[in-house]
Motif scaffolding. Structure first.
Motif, PDB file in Angstrom:
ATOM      1  N   ASN A   5       0.866  -1.192   0.000  1.00 29.80           N
ATOM      2  CA  ASN A   5       0.000   0.000   0.000  1.00 29.80           C
ATOM      3  C   ASN A   5       0.902   1.241   0.000  1.00 29.80           C
ATOM      4  OD1 ASN A   5      -1.768   2.101   0.456  1.00 29.80           O
ATOM      5  ND2 ASN A   5      -3.008   0.977   1.932  1.00 29.80           N
ATOM      6  N   ARG A  62      -5.912  -4.772   4.266  1.00 30.63           N
ATOM      7  CA  ARG A  62      -6.245  -3.683   3.345  1.00 30.63           C
ATOM      8  C   ARG A  62      -7.492  -2.919   3.751  1.00 30.63           C
ATOM      9  NH1 ARG A  62      -2.751  -3.763  -0.633  1.00 30.63           N
ATOM     10  NH2 ARG A  62      -3.772  -1.916  -1.473  1.00 30.63           N
ATOM     11  N   TRP A  63      -8.210  -3.364   4.793  1.00 31.60           N
ATOM     12  CA  TRP A  63      -9.461  -2.708   5.145  1.00 31.60           C
ATOM     13  C   TRP A  63      -9.601  -2.674   6.666  1.00 31.60           C
ATOM     14  CZ3 TRP A  63     -12.299   0.614   2.861  1.00 31.60           C
ATOM     15  CH2 TRP A  63     -13.622   0.865   3.238  1.00 31.60           C
ATOM     16  N   ALA A  82      -9.933   5.886  -0.078  1.00 33.04           N
ATOM     17  CA  ALA A  82      -9.173   5.555  -1.282  1.00 33.04           C
ATOM     18  C   ALA A  82      -7.863   6.323  -1.348  1.00 33.04           C
ATOM     19  CB  ALA A  82     -10.015   5.837  -2.527  1.00 33.04           C
ATOM     20  N   THR A  87      -9.113  -0.447   0.372  1.00 29.35           N
ATOM     21  CA  THR A  87     -10.150  -0.964  -0.517  1.00 29.35           C
ATOM     22  C   THR A  87     -10.962  -2.005   0.230  1.00 29.35           C
ATOM     23  OG1 THR A  87      -8.595  -2.604  -1.390  1.00 29.35           O
ATOM     24  CG2 THR A  87      -8.829  -0.546  -2.617  1.00 29.35           C
ATOM     25  N   PRO A  99     -11.338  -4.598 -11.023  1.00 31.65           N
ATOM     26  CA  PRO A  99     -11.277  -3.869  -9.756  1.00 31.65           C
ATOM     27  C   PRO A  99     -12.365  -2.813  -9.703  1.00 31.65           C
ATOM     28  CG  PRO A  99      -9.523  -3.159 -11.230  1.00 31.65           C
ATOM     29  CD  PRO A  99     -10.170  -4.335 -11.879  1.00 31.65           C
ATOM     30  N   SER A 102     -13.573   3.661  -7.785  1.00 34.02           N
ATOM     31  CA  SER A 102     -14.408   4.573  -7.003  1.00 34.02           C
ATOM     32  C   SER A 102     -14.790   5.778  -7.828  1.00 34.02           C
ATOM     33  CB  SER A 102     -13.662   5.034  -5.746  1.00 34.02           C
ATOM     34  OG  SER A 102     -12.508   5.744  -6.111  1.00 34.02           O
TER      35      SER A 102
END
Length: 470
Positions: A5, A62-63, A82, A87, A99, A102
Motif C-alpha cells: 500500500n 487492506r481494510w 481511497a 479498498t 477492480p 471509485s
C-alpha cells in the motif's frame, strides 16, 4: 503476494515526526496519534499499534475497521479511504473480475459537520493534550490536492431530521457577528481565538440537527464558513500553520455546502497564500487554479482580481516575470471593472480596495526583485501608493505595508530609509507580533544584517529582536 500500500506509506512519510525534528513520522507515532484522537473524539480507547500499521502498509491487511480508517484519515490529512489505498473486500458472489473504480470523491455534509466538531473540540483541549502528529505540520503536495479535489463535485446530502435549526433573525445576527469579528481582528488583533473556535463549535453542532436543503440550513453553512475562515486567519496570524490550514479547508467545505463557491474560493485563496508563505509556490498555484476553474462562471471581476493576485504571487516566487506581469495586468483590469453587489458577501473581494491591491502587487514585485533587482523600485512605488490610500483603521495592513516597503528599500540598498520605516511600524506591531507580523519582522532582521554596521539599522534590528523574542 500482497501488494504494498504505497499510498498509505507515502502519506505517513510526508508527515513530520513530532518527536524528531527533520524526520518523518514513525508508524508508532502515527498509531499513537490515531489512538489519542479516537479517545478525544469518541471517549473510547483503541489499540492501533506500529505492527498493525506495518501490515497495512505491506498490504497484508487492506481494510481496517471504521474507527481506524477515520483516525488515519484525520491524522494523515486524507479526504477519503481511497486516498490512503484502503479498498473494501469484495462481497461473496461478486462475479466481477475487474477492480472496483471509485467515483469522484465528494464532500458530504454529515461527515463535514462531524469533522468540524472534532476539530473544534480538539483545538479547545488544553495544550498538553493536543500533542499529536496531526498538529505536527501542514498538508503538502498530493495529500493537500486530494483533500481539495471534492471541490469539483456537488456536496452529498446530510442530515434529514429535525426542524430548522436556525431562524432568520438568528442568522441575521450571526452574519453580522461574523463581520464584526473579522473587522475587529483586523483593526485590533485582540480577539481570543479560542472564543471564536468555541463559537464555531456551537454553530456546527446546531447544523448537525438541521434538515438538508432548506434556505436556513444553507445560510447556516455559510455563516459557519465565515467563522471558520476567521479562526483560520487568527491561527495563521499566531503561527499555527497546520491548525490554520485545517480551518481554511473547513471554511471551503462549509461554503461549498452552502452553495457559495465564491466564498469557498476565498478560503482556497487563503490556503494558497499559506503555501506561498511556506515556500510552496507549486502547491499554491495548483490551489489558485482550482479556485479559478470552479468559479469561472460565477466569479465577479473583484473575485477574479483576488485570484489573479494569488496567481501572480506564485509566479513571483518561481521567478517568472513574464507570467507574473500578465497576472498582475489581469488583476488590475478586473479590479478596474468595479464592485458588484455580491462582493459585499465575499471577504477578500470586499476588502480588495485600491490600497489593498497596490499593497499586494507591491509585495509581489518585491518577491520578484530577488531574481531581478530592478523590480525593487516598482515594489516601492506600489507599496507607497498603498500607504497613501490605506484606511487608518486597517492597522495590521499598514504594519505589513511599512515592513514590506522597508524590505524593498533594502533591496535597492537604502538602509537608512528601511530602518526608518520599520521604526514607524514597531509601535503598532505588538498586537500581531506572535504571528505573521513577527515573521515579517524577522525577515527584515535577517535581510538587514548586511547593513548591521549602519547605526540606525543596528538600533532598529535590536528593537526588532527584542520585540520578536518577547
Amino acid at each position: 503476494m500482497a501488494e504494498t500500500n504505497r499510498l498509505l506509506r507515502a502519506a505517513r512519510e510526508r508527515l513530520p515526526s513530532p518527536g524528531a525534528p527533520g524526520e518523518r513520522a514513525s508508524r508508532a507515532e502515527v498509531a499513537e496519534a490515531v489512538n489519542l484522537w479516537l479517545w478525544e473524539t469518541t471517549g473510547k480507547r483503541h489499540a492501533l499499534d506500529a505492527h498493525y500499521l506495518a501490515k497495512l502498509e505491506r498490504g497484508v491487511a487492506r481494510w481496517p475497521n471504521a474507527a481506524y480508517r477515520a483516525g488515519l484519515r484525520h491524522v494523515l490529512g486524507a479526504v477519503d479511504d481511497a486516498t490512503l489505498g484502503f479498498t473494501p473486500p469484495r462481497r461473496a458472489g461478486d462475479s466481477s473480475s475487474l477492480p472496483v473504480v471509485s467515483s469522484e470523491p465528494r464532500w458530504d455534509s454529515r461527515t463535514m459537520i462531524e469533522r468540524a466538531i472534532a476539530l473544534t473540540e480538539h483545538d479547545l483541549l488544553p495544550p498538553e493534550r493536543r500533542r499529536t502528529v496531526a498538529n505536527g505540520g501542514a498538508l503538502l503536495g498530493q495529500v493537500l490536492s486530494a483533500e481539495l479535489r471534492p471541490f469539483l463535485s456537488p456536496v452529498d446530502g446530510g442530515a434529514e431530521r429535525g426542524q430548522n435549526a436556525f431562524s432568520s433573525p438568528e442568522l441575521d445576527a450571526a452574519e453580522q457577528f461574523a463581520q464584526v469579528l473579522r473587522s475587529w481582528h483586523s483593526a485590533h488583533g485582540a480577539l481570543s481565538r479560542q472564543a471564536v473556535v468555541a463559537q464555531l463549535g456551537a454553530h456546527v453542532r446546531r447544523l448537525r440537527a438541521a434538515p438538508q436543503g432548506t434556505p436556513e440550513t444553507a445560510r447556516g453553512f455559510r455563516v459557519g464558513a465565515e467563522i471558520a475562515d476567521i479562526a483560520a486567519t487568527m491561527a495563521w496570524d499566531t503561527g499555527k500553520s497546520s491548525t490554520a490550514q485545517r480551518y481554511f479547508v473547513l471554511a471551503a467545505q462549509l461554503a461549498h455546502a452552502a452553495g457559495d463557491d465564491a466564498l469557498a474560493a476565498v478560503a482556497l485563496a487563503s490556503l494558497a497564500r499559506q503555501c506561498f508563505d511556506m515556500g510552496r509556490p507549486d502547491d499554491g498555484l495548483e490551489i489558485v487554479q482550482l479556485a479559478q476553474y470552479c468559479t469561472r462562471r460565477i466569479a465577479t471581476p473583484r473575485l477574479r482580481a483576488v485570484l489573479a493576485t494569488r496567481e501572480a504571487w506564485a509566479y513571483a516566487l518561481q521567478g517568472e516575470p513574464r507570467a507574473f506581469r500578465r497576472a498582475v495586468a489581469l488583476a488590475e483590469d478586473y479590479h478596474g471593472e468595479g464592485v458588484r453587489e455580491l462582493d459585499s458577501r465575499t471577504p477578500s473581494a470586499r476588502s480588495l480596495d485600491s490600497a489593498e491591491l497596490a499593497g499586494v502587487i507591491g509585495a509581489r514585485y518585491r518577491d520578484l526583485a530577488r531574481y531581478e533587482p530592478r523590480y525593487a523600485v516598482t515594489a516601492q512605488e506600489y507599496i507607497s501608493r498603498a500607504l497613501d490610500l490605506r484606511d487608518p483603521g486597517r492597522a495590521r495592513n499598514r504594519v505589513f505595508d511599512l515592513i514590506g516597503l522597508a524590505r524593498a528599500h533594502l533591496l535597492s540598498r537604502e538602509p537608512d530609509r528601511a530602518a526608518e520605516l520599520v521604526a514607524e511600524a514597531l509601535p503598532a506591531a505588538g498586537a500581531w507580533v506572535s504571528g505573521r507580523v513577527g515573521v515579517r519582522l524577522r525577515d527584515f532582521h535577517r535581510e538587514a544584517a548586511v547593513f548591521a554596521t549602519v547605526p540606525v539599522v543596528r538600533d532598529v534590528r535590536d528593537a526588532v529582536l527584542e520585540m520578536t523574542a518577547a
